[in-house]
Design an enzyme around this catalytic site. Structure first.
Site, mmCIF file in Angstrom:
data_model
loop_
_atom_site.group_PDB
_atom_site.id
_atom_site.type_symbol
_atom_site.label_atom_id
_atom_site.label_comp_id
_atom_site.label_asym_id
_atom_site.label_seq_id
_atom_site.Cartn_x
_atom_site.Cartn_y
_atom_site.Cartn_z
ATOM 1 N N PRO A 292 0.812 -1.215 0.000
ATOM 2 C CA PRO A 292 0.000 0.000 0.000
ATOM 3 C C PRO A 292 0.849 1.271 0.000
ATOM 4 O O PRO A 292 1.876 1.328 0.682
ATOM 5 C CB PRO A 292 -0.785 -0.108 1.312
ATOM 6 C CG PRO A 292 0.101 -0.913 2.208
ATOM 7 C CD PRO A 292 0.820 -1.884 1.322
ATOM 8 N N CYS A 362 2.035 29.926 -14.184
ATOM 9 C CA CYS A 362 1.724 30.500 -15.491
ATOM 10 C C CYS A 362 1.258 29.403 -16.428
ATOM 11 O O CYS A 362 1.995 28.932 -17.292
ATOM 12 C CB CYS A 362 2.946 31.199 -16.056
ATOM 13 S SG CYS A 362 3.476 32.519 -14.993
HETATM 14 C C1 PLP Z 1 2.271 2.517 -7.170
HETATM 15 C C2 PLP Z 1 2.506 1.127 -6.731
HETATM 16 C C3 PLP Z 1 2.058 0.716 -5.482
HETATM 17 C C4 PLP Z 1 1.257 1.603 -4.557
HETATM 18 O O1 PLP Z 1 0.027 1.934 -5.093
HETATM 19 P P1 PLP Z 1 -1.033 2.756 -4.212
HETATM 20 O O2 PLP Z 1 -2.164 2.932 -5.133
HETATM 21 O O3 PLP Z 1 -0.397 4.030 -3.806
HETATM 22 O O4 PLP Z 1 -1.372 1.887 -3.033
HETATM 23 C C5 PLP Z 1 2.349 -0.573 -5.084
HETATM 24 N N1 PLP Z 1 3.064 -1.410 -5.879
HETATM 25 C C6 PLP Z 1 3.508 -1.033 -7.090
HETATM 26 C C7 PLP Z 1 4.298 -1.984 -7.897
HETATM 27 C C8 PLP Z 1 3.249 0.234 -7.556
HETATM 28 O O5 PLP Z 1 3.690 0.594 -8.764
#
Ligand code: PLP
Length: 438
Positions: A292, A362
């Site tokens: 997460p 801008c």
């Molecule tokens: C961006 C990403 C996450 C986290 O995603 P959230 O939507 O911020 O929870 C987890 N794992 C991977 C591989 C990602 O690219």
């Protein structure tokens, strides 16, 4: 106005967070200003950990650092006992600077450079998520050179793509991330990793189906696809995955209309789906990893701005301009993200007017909120945007040579600067001296 974590309205009718009066924080530290509710971040970490511990026998939560990563955040994540996802040499460097144990880092990315791979290997990162056959080949040659044997997972495209309210099951191959389910390269990579097990330790597979997701079904679908795939791998190669990484993606509440499941519901649901799928395919329960980002940091952050020019265009709209904008929060301009706002110094007052919140860049597209409902606004009021913890400071830039705002962690009535405000000197720091420079 959605008050989360430690936010409340105090006796002065000011917005308070972490026991601190936001109007006083704006006075003391200036605006724009990012403020993070440290208690809420820690609580979100604990909720994820506890939910996983109580619903699944063996798992690990890795915070996706790309949402917001500075040394103080890496240190906090370590204190809370979570792992950390990194996607660049810079993020690895930040984590190591903060004393983060490298074996709890997981290195992602669709185009890791040679230098980044060497840096990751030499630093001893715990896991590398391999994104392509050519990356695996490069990793094999570099790991021999550096004399390290990395633990790897392969990133798979499960053909389920989800964002907010919608998900699609496409079997899609058209993404820059990961291996296609039935692509020839996928099987070549699996066989190569097995064959070269002296050089790399393949432990399992990863997928990430999207971000700001409100539904649980797409995760169960993805779990099922991953198990079907892992069973096929076992049958064809004899390799039994011992780790399954289901990525991140749980959504948060930006506005009242947003209704994501709770952290607990989400984790229990995925755990249940994994246990079910394993049973169905007679597969030993793998270690379950979750990553997460937004749902740990997003709602814990707010941004304060000072109101400047107010412009009425009769019959059309009222623009309320603030002293920041797309440079500190690119999300509305980048993908029409929607935010909720209030006046921090009039937090107890009812909304009485509609306004468009404009930034100071801008760029006509520099609009933070198309339609905000606020109490009567005056110059010098303090405007607050909620849920700006994720993907705002992380994406901030110096467009128009505006210094990036400071970041505060607040807790128990105390504020500490975790990233100081940039100065004008910082802005010219990288410029090479010119003929008449002073
Ligand atoms: C961006 C990403 C996450 C986290 O995603 P959230 O939507 O911020 O929870 C987890 N794992 C991977 C591989 C990602 O690219």
């Amino acid at each position: 106005m959605i008050l989360t974590g430690t936010m409340r309205i105090n006796d002065k009718q000011h917005l308070e967070i972490g026991g601190c009066d936001t109007v006083e924080l704006a006075e003391e530290f200036g605006t724009p200003l990012y403020i993070m509710d440290e208690e809420m971040i820690r609580e979100n970490c604990r909720r994820y950990k506890e939910a996983l511990e109580s619903s699944y026998p063996l798992g690990e939560i890795l915070y996706a650092g790309k949402a917001f990563l500075i040394t103080a955040m890496a240190a906090l994540i370590n204190e809370e006992g979570l792992g950390l996802d990194v996607v660049s040499g810079g993020e690895i460097f930040t984590a190591i600077k903060a004393g983060f144990p490298p074996d709890h880092l997981c290195f992602h990315g669709n185009n890791k450079s040679r230098e980044e791979i060497i840096f990751a290997l030499e630093s001893g990162v715990g896991r590398i998520v391999v994104d392509s056959l050519s990356e695996l080949e490069e990793l094999l040659s570099l790991s021999s050179e550096v004399k390290k044997r990395p633990t790897i997972l392969l990133r798979i495209k499960p053909g389920v793509e989800a964002h907010t309210h919608d998900y699609i099951q496409t079997g899609q191959e058209d993404s820059k991330f990961g291996f296609g389910l039935q692509n020839e390269d996928t099987w070549k990579a699996i066989n190569l990793a097995i064959q070269e097990k002296e050089k790399v330790n393949l432990v399992g597979f990863h997928c990430h189906i999207g971000s700001q997701i409100f539904q649980t079904e797409p995760f169960a679908l993805a779990v099922d696809v991953m198990f079907a795939f892992m069973a096929e791998v076992r049958e064809k190669t004899g390799f039994t995955a011992s780790q399954l990484d289901m990525g991140g993606g749980l959504g948060i509440r930006y506005t009242k209309e947003d209704t994501p499941p709770s952290i607990e519901t989400f984790v229990e649901y995925i755990s249940f789906a994994v246990k079910n799928a394993a049973l169905k395919r007679d597969f030993p329960l793998p270690q379950l990893l979750l990553e997460p980002g937004r749902s740990i940091i997003g709602e814990a952050g707010i941004t304060l701005y000072r109101v400047g020019v107010i412009k009425d265009i009769p019959g059309i709209r009222r623009y309320v301009a603030v002293d920041g904008g797309m440079a500190d929060n690119i999300r509305p301009a980048l993908y029409q993200a929607v935010y909720d706002a209030a006046l921090a110094n009039k937090a107890g007052e009812e909304p009485a007017m509609k306004a468009t919140i404009a930034g100071k860049a801008c760029e006509s597209g520099d609009i933070l909120i198309q339609e905000a409902f606020l109490p009567p606004v005056k110059k010098d009021d303090i405007l607050v945007l909620f849920a700006t913890g994720a993907y705002c400071y992380a994406m901030a830039c110096n467009y128009n040579r505006n210094p990036r705002p400071a970041v505060l962690f607040v807790r128990d009535g105390r504020a500490r600067i975790v990233a100081r405000r940039e100065t004008y000197e910082d802005l010219v720091h990288l410029d090479q001296p010119c003929r008449n420079c002073i």
